[in-house]
Design a protein around this motif. Structure first.
Motif, short mmCIF file in Angstrom:
data_model
loop_
_atom_site.label_atom_id
_atom_site.label_comp_id
_atom_site.label_asym_id
_atom_site.label_seq_id
_atom_site.Cartn_x
_atom_site.Cartn_y
_atom_site.Cartn_z
N ASP A 65 42.21 24.40 30.96
CA ASP A 65 41.61 23.82 32.17
C ASP A 65 41.02 24.89 33.09
O ASP A 65 41.02 24.75 34.32
N ASN A 66 40.54 25.97 32.49
CA ASN A 66 39.92 27.08 33.24
C ASN A 66 40.88 27.77 34.21
O ASN A 66 40.44 28.38 35.20
N ILE A 67 42.16 27.70 33.92
CA ILE A 67 43.14 28.27 34.85
C ILE A 67 42.93 29.77 35.05
O ILE A 67 43.04 30.29 36.16
N ALA A 68 42.60 30.48 33.97
CA ALA A 68 42.41 31.93 34.08
C ALA A 68 41.06 32.26 34.73
O ALA A 68 40.99 33.11 35.63
N SER A 69 40.02 31.62 34.27
CA SER A 69 38.69 31.93 34.79
C SER A 69 38.50 31.51 36.24
O SER A 69 37.62 32.03 36.94
N ASP A 70 39.33 30.59 36.73
CA ASP A 70 39.22 30.13 38.12
C ASP A 70 39.93 31.06 39.11
O ASP A 70 39.74 30.92 40.32
N ILE A 71 40.73 31.99 38.62
CA ILE A 71 41.42 32.91 39.53
C ILE A 71 40.43 33.93 40.04
O ILE A 71 39.77 34.63 39.28
N LEU A 72 40.31 34.03 41.35
CA LEU A 72 39.36 34.97 41.95
C LEU A 72 39.96 36.36 42.04
O LEU A 72 41.13 36.53 42.40
N GLY A 73 39.15 37.36 41.71
CA GLY A 73 39.55 38.74 41.88
C GLY A 73 38.86 39.33 43.10
O GLY A 73 38.52 38.61 44.04
N ASN A 74 38.64 40.63 43.09
CA ASN A 74 38.03 41.27 44.25
C ASN A 74 36.54 41.01 44.36
O ASN A 74 35.94 41.17 45.43
N VAL A 75 35.91 40.62 43.24
CA VAL A 75 34.49 40.24 43.26
C VAL A 75 34.32 38.94 42.49
O VAL A 75 35.13 38.60 41.63
N ASP A 76 33.23 38.22 42.79
CA ASP A 76 32.97 36.98 42.07
C ASP A 76 32.10 37.25 40.85
O ASP A 76 31.81 38.41 40.52
N ALA A 77 31.67 36.20 40.18
CA ALA A 77 30.91 36.35 38.94
C ALA A 77 29.59 37.08 39.15
O ALA A 77 29.07 37.71 38.22
N SER A 78 29.04 37.04 40.36
CA SER A 78 27.77 37.72 40.65
C SER A 78 27.98 39.15 41.11
O SER A 78 27.01 39.87 41.35
N TYR A 99 42.68 46.28 34.00
CA TYR A 99 43.65 45.21 33.77
C TYR A 99 43.33 44.02 34.67
O TYR A 99 42.73 44.17 35.74
N ALA A 100 43.75 42.85 34.23
CA ALA A 100 43.55 41.63 35.01
C ALA A 100 44.72 41.49 35.98
O ALA A 100 45.60 40.63 35.80
N ALA A 142 49.03 29.03 29.04
CA ALA A 142 47.86 28.43 29.67
C ALA A 142 46.84 29.50 30.07
O ALA A 142 45.63 29.33 29.89
N LEU A 143 47.34 30.62 30.60
CA LEU A 143 46.45 31.72 30.95
C LEU A 143 45.79 32.31 29.70
O LEU A 143 44.60 32.61 29.69
N GLN A 144 46.59 32.50 28.66
CA GLN A 144 46.06 33.06 27.42
C GLN A 144 44.93 32.21 26.85
O GLN A 144 43.92 32.73 26.38
N ASN A 145 45.10 30.91 26.92
CA ASN A 145 44.13 29.98 26.33
C ASN A 145 43.10 29.48 27.34
O ASN A 145 42.21 28.70 26.99
N ASN A 146 43.24 29.92 28.59
CA ASN A 146 42.36 29.47 29.68
C ASN A 146 42.33 27.95 29.75
O ASN A 146 41.26 27.33 29.92
N GLU A 176 44.39 41.78 29.54
CA GLU A 176 44.71 40.58 30.31
C GLU A 176 45.71 39.76 29.52
O GLU A 176 46.26 40.21 28.50
N ALA A 177 45.97 38.53 29.98
CA ALA A 177 46.94 37.68 29.29
C ALA A 177 46.52 37.40 27.86
O ALA A 177 47.35 37.38 26.95
N SER A 178 45.23 37.20 27.63
CA SER A 178 44.75 36.82 26.30
C SER A 178 45.05 37.87 25.24
O SER A 178 45.16 37.54 24.06
N ASN A 179 45.16 39.14 25.63
CA ASN A 179 45.52 40.18 24.66
C ASN A 179 46.85 40.86 25.03
O ASN A 179 47.08 42.01 24.66
N ASN A 180 47.67 40.12 25.77
CA ASN A 180 49.01 40.58 26.15
C ASN A 180 48.99 41.87 26.96
O ASN A 180 49.92 42.68 26.88
N GLY A 181 47.93 42.05 27.74
CA GLY A 181 47.80 43.26 28.54
C GLY A 181 48.52 43.24 29.87
O GLY A 181 48.71 44.28 30.50
N VAL A 182 48.93 42.04 30.32
CA VAL A 182 49.69 41.90 31.57
C VAL A 182 50.82 40.91 31.33
O VAL A 182 50.73 40.05 30.45
N SER A 183 51.88 41.03 32.12
CA SER A 183 53.02 40.12 31.95
C SER A 183 54.00 40.27 33.10
O SER A 183 53.97 41.28 33.83
#
Length: 364
Positions: A331-344, A139-140, A325-329, A296-303
């Motif tokens: 202005d990159n609002i969803a993709s800019d949120i950092l989790g426990n690891v980065d893109a690499s 889950y996101a 906004a999260l569902q549609n990302n 995640e938000a895009s598939n209603n997996g979190v709320s």
């Protein structure tokens, strides 16, 4: 009556399992195995169990749950073996602690379907493999944590707290999202640098303890207005402290508002829906074996739990706008949120989060 119940439960534990609905159903098709908690934890395990029970009762399918006698891969595999011997066709394993046991079990029992919640199967060296008879679901948490932090600050709170359980990926992501959501709201409101204070701690476990309650009480006594409790039964400790202090709590995993009047909302994963849908897919012949799915938000997996929310000023319209906004990302609002690891794949530290308005005090 309580003594009789305690005796009965002890007897069942001696057999190494608890049976769902108070029955040991030989031949139960659907099985759930807990990790270190119970199926009535008002949180993670219960959410997954409720999804299984809902489908089983709708379709009149036998079902059972197992509670291993200890926290170990050996105990988990023994419970899986017992479930298979009892006729399980689908086994649900909620919790990242099952990643290694399921990695082994998916090959050992190729005719059984495995639904791994909150993780993906890997061996001890972190070589990942999800077999065709298994699906991994994560889950996101950073997104729903973001929603919670945003809502708290938009509601007018400036002194927040985050109390997680063990510092595992899901718990870390909840906390990081919470901090970043608070920052995002503060920027929208034009708040000054340093105007939002967040106390931050991992308790190291998922149990209700006097230490966790005392920690929460100390924060509340020093002005913390709300604590996001993301650690299973740790939430019970935080709620107890909040009830004494007349303060607020944000629950986790499921809607925890029935647990305490202090819960103003909950950061929810679609646990019940995820389990229900995967079991349904099995019986419909569309089980997504071999896949690692992200809810995640895009598939209603979190709320956030808004139907039972107790905010003073943060409205459903405010929530819906941010969620869209999260569902549609946007202005990159969803993709800019950092989790426990980065893109690499590199670990992200709390100090790496881009903060200005928010000041985090980490309590070791």
């Amino acid at each position: 009556m309580k003594k009789l119940l305690a005796f009965a439960m002890a007897a069942v534990l001696a057999l190494g399992l608890f049976a769902g609905c108070g029955q040991q159903n030989k031949g139960a098709e659907l099985a759930l195995i807990t990790d270190i908690g119970t199926i009535d934890d008002k949180s993670f395990n219960q959410g997954a169990w409720e999804g299984l029970v809902k489908y089983a009762e709708e379709k009149n399918i036998t079902h059972q749950y197992y509670q291993p006698t200890e926290k170990s891969n050996t105990a988990y595999l023994e419970s899986i073996d017992q479930a298979v011997k009892n006729g399980a066709k689908v086994i649900v394993t909620p919790g990242f602690l099952f990643e290694e046991p399921v990695y082994q079990a998916q090959d050992q029992y190729p005719d059984v379907k495995f639904i791994l919640i909150d993780g993906n199967p890997h061996d001890a060296d972190y070589n990942y493999k999800t077999a065709e008879n298994c699906v991994g679901i994560t889950y996101a948490e950073e997104q729903v944590g973001f929603l919670a932090g945003y809502a708290a600050v938009k509601d007018g709170m400036t002194k927040l707290g985050y109390m997680g359980g063990m510092a595992v990926p899901a718990v870390i992501k909840y906390g990081y999202g919470f901090v970043q959501g608070a920052e995002y709201a503060a920027q929208e409101l034009g708040l000054a640098d340093g105007s939002i204070e967040i106390m931050y701690n991992y308790t190291g476990g998922f149990d209700a303890t006097p230490e966790a309650q005392n920690q929460a009480a100390s924060w509340y006594n020093n002005g913390t207005e709300v604590i996001f409790a993301a650690g299973g039964a740790v939430g019970n400790s935080v709620m107890a402290a909040a009830e004494t202090a007349g303060a607020k709590v944000i629950g986790v995993d499921v809607d925890q508002s029935p647990e305490s009047e202090t819960v103003i909302t909950s950061a929810m994963k679609g646990l019940s829906i995820s389990v229900y849908d995967m079991i349904k897919a099995y019986y419909d012949g569309s089980f997504p074996g071999g896949q690692n799915l992200v809810f995640e938000a895009s598939n209603n997996g979190v709320s956030l739990a808004m139907d039972t929310a107790k905010f003073a000023g943060f409205t459903k319209a405010d929530y819906d706008a941010l969620f869209a906004a999260l569902q549609n990302n946007t202005d990159n609002i969803a993709s800019d949120i950092l989790g426990n690891v980065d893109a690499s794949g590199k670990d992200v530290a709390l100090a790496d989060l881009p903060l200005k308005a928010v000041v985090v005090t980490e309590v070791k």
